[in-house]
Design a protein around this motif. Structure first.
Motif, PDB file in Angstrom:
ATOM      1  N   ASN A  15       0.850  -1.191   0.000  1.00  0.00           N
ATOM      2  CA  ASN A  15       0.000   0.000   0.000  1.00  0.00           C
ATOM      3  C   ASN A  15       0.884   1.239   0.000  1.00  0.00           C
ATOM      4  OD1 ASN A  15       0.748   0.572   2.814  1.00  0.00           O
ATOM      5  ND2 ASN A  15      -0.641  -1.118   3.343  1.00  0.00           N
ATOM      6  N   HIS A  16       0.248   2.393  -0.102  1.00  0.00           N
ATOM      7  CA  HIS A  16       1.004   3.637  -0.230  1.00  0.00           C
ATOM      8  C   HIS A  16       1.911   3.882   0.973  1.00  0.00           C
ATOM      9  CE1 HIS A  16       1.918   7.702  -1.539  1.00  0.00           C
ATOM     10  NE2 HIS A  16       1.610   8.146  -0.320  1.00  0.00           N
ATOM     11  N   ALA A  17       1.415   3.608   2.164  1.00  0.00           N
ATOM     12  CA  ALA A  17       2.220   3.843   3.364  1.00  0.00           C
ATOM     13  C   ALA A  17       3.478   2.969   3.368  1.00  0.00           C
ATOM     14  CB  ALA A  17       1.376   3.571   4.608  1.00  0.00           C
ATOM     15  N   GLU A  18       3.347   1.739   2.940  1.00  0.00           N
ATOM     16  CA  GLU A  18       4.504   0.841   2.902  1.00  0.00           C
ATOM     17  C   GLU A  18       5.502   1.268   1.835  1.00  0.00           C
ATOM     18  OE1 GLU A  18       3.113  -3.157   2.517  1.00  0.00           O
ATOM     19  OE2 GLU A  18       2.194  -3.195   4.507  1.00  0.00           O
TER      20      GLU A  18
END
Length: 348
Positions: A65-68
Motif C-alpha cells: 500500500n502507499h504507506a509501505e
C-alpha cells in the motif's frame, strides 16, 4: 555413442528417474541463466541498490500500500545512491528501480524452492542415482552461498560510494556461472548416462569452456567499472589497436583490475581469443563431435562478438547490453555441452 545408445545402457529401473531428474535440472539451469541475464539488466539500469535490506524470508512480500511504499522509499533515502545520484527522485521513479531488483531477488528465492523441493522428493523416494546425492547437496549449498554473496555485494554500495565493488560484482557473476555450469553438466550427464560424468578427456573443448568462463568474468569487471562507456570505437581503441596507458598504474598488475582502459582492452583481446579458439576447436573436432554443436558454437560466438561491438559503439544501451549478457550465457552453454560431448566419448 549416441544419446539413445547411452540411455539404453542404463538399467531399466534407473533410467526413468535419471531422465526425470535430468529434465528437472535442465529447468533449474534455465532459471539460473535467466537470473544471470536479469542480474545484468539490474546492473545496467542501476537498480541493484534500491532495496537496502536483506530479508531472505519476509522480503518476499513487496510493499502492498502507499504507506509501505513511502516507508521503503524513506529507507532508500538514507543511503548514498539517493543522496549523491538520485536526489529528488519521485516515489514513482523509486518504484521503477525497486521492482527490477525485487524480481531479481524473488527469482533467486524461486530457484531455491524449485531446486530444494524436487530434490527432497527424489531423495525420500530413493530415486537419486548412485553418486549423485553429494552433487545435489553441493549445488544446493552453492546456491545458498550465492544469495549471501549477493548481499555482500550490495552492502559495498551502501556505505560511501553509491556503486557496488566491481570485485564483488565479478565474484557474484562468477559463482552464478559456476552454479549454472555445474547444474547443466549434471543434467547432461543424467540424460545421457544416468550418472555424473567426469570432465576428464575434454581436451580442447574443455580449454574453450574455461576461456569462455574467464572472458565472462572479464565482462564482469567491465560492467563493474563502467568500462564500456569509454573508448567507444572499434577496432581501434583511443586511435590505436594497442593504446598507450595500459600500464600506467602501480603496481603494474593492478591495471588488469582497476585501470578502465586495460580492463576494456583485456575484454577485447579475450573476445578475439575466444573466436580463434572456437574456430580451432570446431576444425579439430570435425568428424569427432556432434556437427550441430560445432555449428552452434561458431554461430553463437559470431553473434556474441557482433553484439559486443554494437553494445560498445552505442555506449551500452540497456537492450543491447542485456542481449550481450544473454549471448555470453549461450556461448558458455554451447562450450560446456561440447566439453561434455568429448568427456562422454572419452568415458565410453
Amino acid at each position: 555413442m549416441s544419446t539413445a545408445a547411452t540411455t539404453m545402457s542404463i538399467r531399466p529401473a534407473a533410467a526413468e528417474p535419471a531422465r526425470a531428474m535430468a529434465y528437472w535440472l535442465f529447468a533449474v539451469a534455465a532459471l539460473v541463466a535467466l537470473m544471470v541475464v536479469i542480474g545484468g539488466l539490474t546492473r545496467l539500469t542501476e537498480s541493484g541498490l534500491s532495496i537496502v535490506e536483506w530479508k531472505p524470508i519476509t522480503g518476499v512480500i513487496p510493499p502492498l500500500n502507499h504507506a509501505e511504499w513511502v516507508a521503503e522509499f524513506e529507507k532508500y533515502k538514507l543511503f548514498p545512491e539517493y543522496q549523491k545520484i538520485n536526489i529528488g527522485m519521485t516515489l514513482e521513479g523509486f518504484k521503477s528501480i525497486f521492482w527490477l531488483e525485487y524480481i531479481h531477488r524473488l527469482l533467486g528465492r524461486l530457484i531455491g524452492v524449485v531446486f530444494a523441493l524436487p530434490m527432497i522428493w527424489f531423495w525420500l523416494r530413493g530415486r537419486i542415482p548412485v553418486g549423485m546425492k553429494r552433487h545435489l547437496v553441493a549445488m544446493f549449498l552453492l546456491g545458498g552461498s550465492q544469495g549471501a554473496l549477493g548481499w555482500f555485494m550490495v552492502k559495498s554500495g551502501l556505505v560511501d560510494n553509491p556503486d557496488v565493488s566491481h570485485y564483488r560484482l565479478t565474484a557474484h557473476l562468477g559463482l552464478a556461472l559456476l552454479i549454472f555450469c555445474y547444474i547443466l553438466w549434471g543434467a547432461l550427464s543424467l540424460v545421457r548416462s544416468g550418472r555424473m560424468i567426469s570432465g576428464r578427456g575434454g581436451g580442447i573443448a574443455a580449454a574453450l569452456a574455461v576461456v569462455v568462463f574467464a572472458q565472462i568474468l572479464s565482462g564482469g569487471l567491465v560492467a563493474g567499472l563502467n568500462a564500456g562507456l569509454v573508448y567507444n570505437t572499434w577496432p581501434l581503441m583511443d586511435g590505436q589497436f594497442v593504446p598507450d596507458g595500459l600500464l600506467i598504474a602501480n603496481p603494474w598488475w593492478i591495471n588488469s583490475f582497476e585501470n578502465v582502459m586495460t580492463v576494456q582492452f583485456q575484454h577485447r583481446m579475450g573476445a578475439y581469443t575466444v573466436a580463434t579458439l572456437a574456430i580451432v576447436t570446431a576444425l579439430l573436432l570435425k568428424g569427432k563431435a556432434a556437427t550441430g554443436l560445432r555449428h552452434a558454437l561458431l554461430t553463437v560466438v559470431a553473434v556474441q562478438i557482433g553484439l559486443g561491438i554494437a553494445t560498445l559503439l552505442h555506449h551500452v544501451p540497456v537492450a543491447l547490453g542485456t542481449l550481450h549478457q544473454g549471448g555470453a550465457v549461450l556461448v558458455l552453454t554451447t562450450a560446456v555441452a561440447l566439453w561434455h560431448d568429448r568427456a562422454m566419448k572419452a568415458a565410453a
